[in-house]
Write an enzyme that holds these catalytic residues in place. Structure first.
Site, PDB file in Angstrom:
ATOM      1  N   ARG A 384     -18.830  14.353  56.136  1.00  0.00           N
ATOM      2  CA  ARG A 384     -18.467  14.032  54.752  1.00  0.00           C
ATOM      3  C   ARG A 384     -19.448  12.968  54.273  1.00  0.00           C
ATOM      4  NH1 ARG A 384     -13.213  16.111  54.302  1.00  0.00           N
ATOM      5  NH2 ARG A 384     -11.947  15.972  56.209  1.00  0.00           N
ATOM      6  N   ARG A 414     -12.624  19.956  55.606  1.00  0.00           N
ATOM      7  CA  ARG A 414     -11.552  20.240  54.649  1.00  0.00           C
ATOM      8  C   ARG A 414     -11.611  19.336  53.423  1.00  0.00           C
ATOM      9  NH1 ARG A 414      -6.793  19.927  57.810  1.00  0.00           N
ATOM     10  NH2 ARG A 414      -7.009  22.120  58.311  1.00  0.00           N
ATOM     11  N   HIS A 444     -17.997  17.528  64.178  1.00  0.00           N
ATOM     12  CA  HIS A 444     -17.340  16.317  63.684  1.00  0.00           C
ATOM     13  C   HIS A 444     -18.014  15.047  64.180  1.00  0.00           C
ATOM     14  CE1 HIS A 444     -13.764  13.475  63.357  1.00  0.00           C
ATOM     15  NE2 HIS A 444     -13.825  13.988  62.148  1.00  0.00           N
ATOM     16  N   ARG A 570      -2.925   4.717  64.394  1.00  0.00           N
ATOM     17  CA  ARG A 570      -2.681   4.474  62.969  1.00  0.00           C
ATOM     18  C   ARG A 570      -1.681   5.452  62.373  1.00  0.00           C
ATOM     19  NH1 ARG A 570      -4.972   6.930  58.637  1.00  0.00           N
ATOM     20  NH2 ARG A 570      -6.676   7.757  59.894  1.00  0.00           N
TER      21      ARG A 570
END
Length: 689
Positions: A384, A414, A444, A570
């Site tokens: 991204r 996504r 990734h 998290r």
């Protein structure tokens, strides 16, 4: 939890699905933690508004992907059960039950908490009907000038079928009747997406744009009587279904699926709580939904409008401002673009965002590589990236300067598919070699490699990180990045890039650990090693999610052997803690604060022989088995000590930390010494800067 204790006593818990917490319900728990911060009057007003926007955005993604996936399973009558033993129908029911209190409390937090706190700063969100006659008249004039020309009423009658309602669009449902009599008719007016939600009145006073349109909607239906106006929003299934093995062109396949996504099945209908039952029924029928898919609220639909509040140009009411310092090694001098590489050659450098600037470290690294005439090649992954990416432009400049530039772009990331396709084409037009990764896997990992001529040899300079190459999110996402000229790391990354771009098996890696080939095994081996050490062993980690059943079972085994296991998780967590004989030595906490805790850290053992590593991967099946991920053990003592210091502070935090307890609940840690991981790291970075 009592049931879990009973099953343990009977010896059946270890083989039962009860040893796992449902992943989807764990997300609801995470949503509750975000809402708790939005509700906390001790937080600054704009920070509370930000948490409300984050929650709304998270809910949208949850319904678009997770709830949509469960509905697909239900429609396909798929027999899949989650690790905790629930089928799709049971999970959907449980989600509704657990999420309803969170959904309803949002409204209370907005009306009774955030809105008054904003008003104290001078920011007012007012209703049109509460305006003075003079302001009301002026607003009507502005409506006619600024909004009326771009609105389109779409009626439903025998000649006009029910219009397609696009995903996440805000709409007004209108029931009208001819002034001469006749039956009620339905019409839809879409709220424009190219105008702000906050319609300015002056002096930090605003009306919501949908309220403005609704108040003057009669102008769109002359000669008709407006019986009812209600706001609604539809959420659709947006998960891509890709058959990569059958595709000749992955880019074309993704574009085709994105077009199909626009017409995905509706999975949620948000409506104003004042909307009549008759109008809700019309929408439910036309959208082919179930009554349980309707979520009514008396706060503004789509809480992400709060991002516009957060962006208002005022200084008061904000949370921690990231220090964003520049480490001394990256300080720009007059010694040319290549000087940075000479400084990086002296040893490994760890950077910590947003406490240390992304622009002056990571972006500076790529810009220097593009400008340095001795750099021959740049290889980089992009999962991204931001809309104004300085990194992409530097890569374009490097290619145009004749350097060999290779970029692995994940076009299946996504919600970023369209942006990544655009970046891919932009890079290809500049002569960059663009690759779309490995068939069947998402790429990734976050890595960049610069090949530089230095005398008679070529030197590789590497960056490996836990976060995306995205300047925008790097200002709010907490992440770690390692710069190194280590020869072994360079050799390994060269193997990894060849694997991503060509036909090879990276089986000669000496330092980095790659998923899906090695990472799961590497983690399980080290968990087992610490398990065998019993109380003298130690396992610590920091991740976004812990849901992989095999990893959780291995952690249970270590805990049962007396090994202390501590995790900072998290978001999603499927592990149970504090169950005697299973997980009484397992401690899990979550930190949710001004910055999104995004880095992944793994520590196995104690002292100089411990394995201390950072990674791009969470403890999820998708990360370990269906993605290309990278973990890198740290070697320099100072770097290792700094990462362990981060974990020490994370486990000491008593301000923004929640502790998972044996009853399966998350409890906020308050009233201690007032230690905040994020504030302390920010202060330390500022002191270094």
């Amino acid at each position: 939890m009592a049931e879990a204790q009973r099953m343990l006593a009977e010896g059946s818990l270890r083989s039962s699905s009860e040893r796992f917490v449902n992943r989807e319900l764990s997300w609801v728990d995470f949503a509750s933690r975000i809402l708790e911060l939005a509700a906390d009057a001790r937080e600054p007003a704009l920070e509370r508004a930000k948490f409300l926007a984050v929650l709304a955005q998270g809910m949208d993604e949850f319904f678009q992907v997770r709830v949509a996936g469960l509905k697909d399973q239900l429609l396909a009558q798929h027999p899949i059960r989650s690790p905790d033993g629930l089928d799709a129908r049971a999970q959907l029911r449980a989600i509704r039950t657990r999420l309803e209190p969170v959904w309803e409390r949002q409204s209370e937090v907005w009306h009774d908490g955030i809105r008054p706190a904003l008003a104290a700063l001078g920011i007012e969100i007012v209703a049109v009907e509460d305006l003075s006659p003079t302001l009301h008249r002026r607003l009507h004039e502005r409506f006619l000038e600024e909004l009326f020309p771009i609105l389109t009423p779409l009626s439903v009658d025998p000649a006009h079928p029910f219009p397609y309602i696009s995903n996440l669009s805000l709409n007004l449902a209108v029931r009208v009747r001819d002034s001469q009599g006749g039956e009620l008719r339905f019409a839809r007016v879409k709220v424009p997406t190219n105008v702000p939600r906050l319609f300015p009145l002056g002096d930090l006073r605003y009306c919501l744009v949908e309220d403005v349109i609704a108040s003057f909607i009669a102008r769109l239906f002359p000669g008709m009587i407006i019986e009812e106006v209600g706001t609604f929003r539809v959420t659709r299934n947006t998960d891509l279904v890709l058959e990569e093995g059958e595709a000749d062109d992955l880019l074309e396949l993704v574009e085709t699926e994105l077009r199909r996504r626009r017409f995905g099945r509706a999975v949620r209908l948000e409506v104003s709580s004042r909307m009549s039952r008759e109008l809700v029924d019309v929408l439910v029928d036309e959208l082919e939904l179930h009554p349980d898919d309707v979520w009514a609220t008396d706060m503004p639909i789509d809480g992400s409008f709060a991002w516009e509040i957060v962006a208002l140009p005022i200084d008061e009411g904000r949370g921690i401002a990231a220090a964003g310092v520049t480490p001394s090694i990256f300080t720009v001098g007059d010694d040319g673009a290549g000087a940075l590489f000479g400084r990086l050659a002296a040893g490994e450098v760890l950077v910590h965002h947003p406490y240390e600037s992304f622009a002056s470290t990571v972006e500076a690294f790529v810009r220097a590589a593009a400008a340095d005439p001795d750099v021959l090649a740049i290889k980089q992954t992009l999962y991204r990236t931001s809309g104004d990416s300085a990194i992409v432009e530097a890569l374009v400049e490097a290619a145009e300067a004749g350097k060999q530039v290779v970029v692995i772009i994940e076009v299946k990331a996504r919600f970023d598919e369209l942006a990544n396709i655009a970046w891919a084409r932009h890079l290809e037009e500049a002569g960059v070699h663009v690759v779309y990764g490995v068939v069947g896997l998402k790429t990734h990992l976050k890595a960049a490699m610069v090949v530089r001529r230095e005398g008679a040899r070529l030197v590789r300079y590497c960056h490996v990180g836990t976060g995306n190459y995205n300047a925008r999110t790097a200002r709010t996402y907490e992440d770690l990045g390692l710069f190194s000229a280590d020869t072994v790391l360079g050799d390994d990354l060269a193997e990894v890039f060849n694997y991503l771009t060509g036909f090879s098996h990276p089986n000669r890696l000496r330092r980095v650990v790659l998923a899906p080939q090695q990472l799961r095994g590497w983690l399980l081996e080290r968990i087992a090693r610490e398990r065998d050490r019993g109380p003298s062993g130690r396992i610590r980690f920091k991740v976004n999610s812990l849901v992989d059943p095999e990893i959780i079972d291995a952690l249970y085994d270590a805990s049962a052997a007396g090994t202390p296991v501590e995790g900072v998780v998290r978001g999603l967590c499927s592990a149970r803690v504090g169950v005697e004989g299973l997980s009484e030595h397992l401690r899990i906490r979550s930190i949710v604060g001004s910055f999104l805790e995004h880095s992944r850290i793994y520590v196995f053992g104690q002292g100089p022989d411990a394995d201390v590593a950072i990674a791009s991967a969470d403890l999820m099946q998708r990360n370990l088995d269906r993605r290309v991920e990278l973990l890198i053990p740290l070697e320099a003592p100072a770097t290792r000590a700094r990462v362990e210091h981060i974990l020490d502070l994370a486990f000491a935090d008593d301000t923004y930390a929640w502790e998972l307890t044996a009853d399966g609940r998350w409890h906020r840690q308050r009233g201690g010494e007032g230690i905040s991981l994020q504030r302390r790291l920010n202060d330390e970075a500022g002191a270094r800067g």
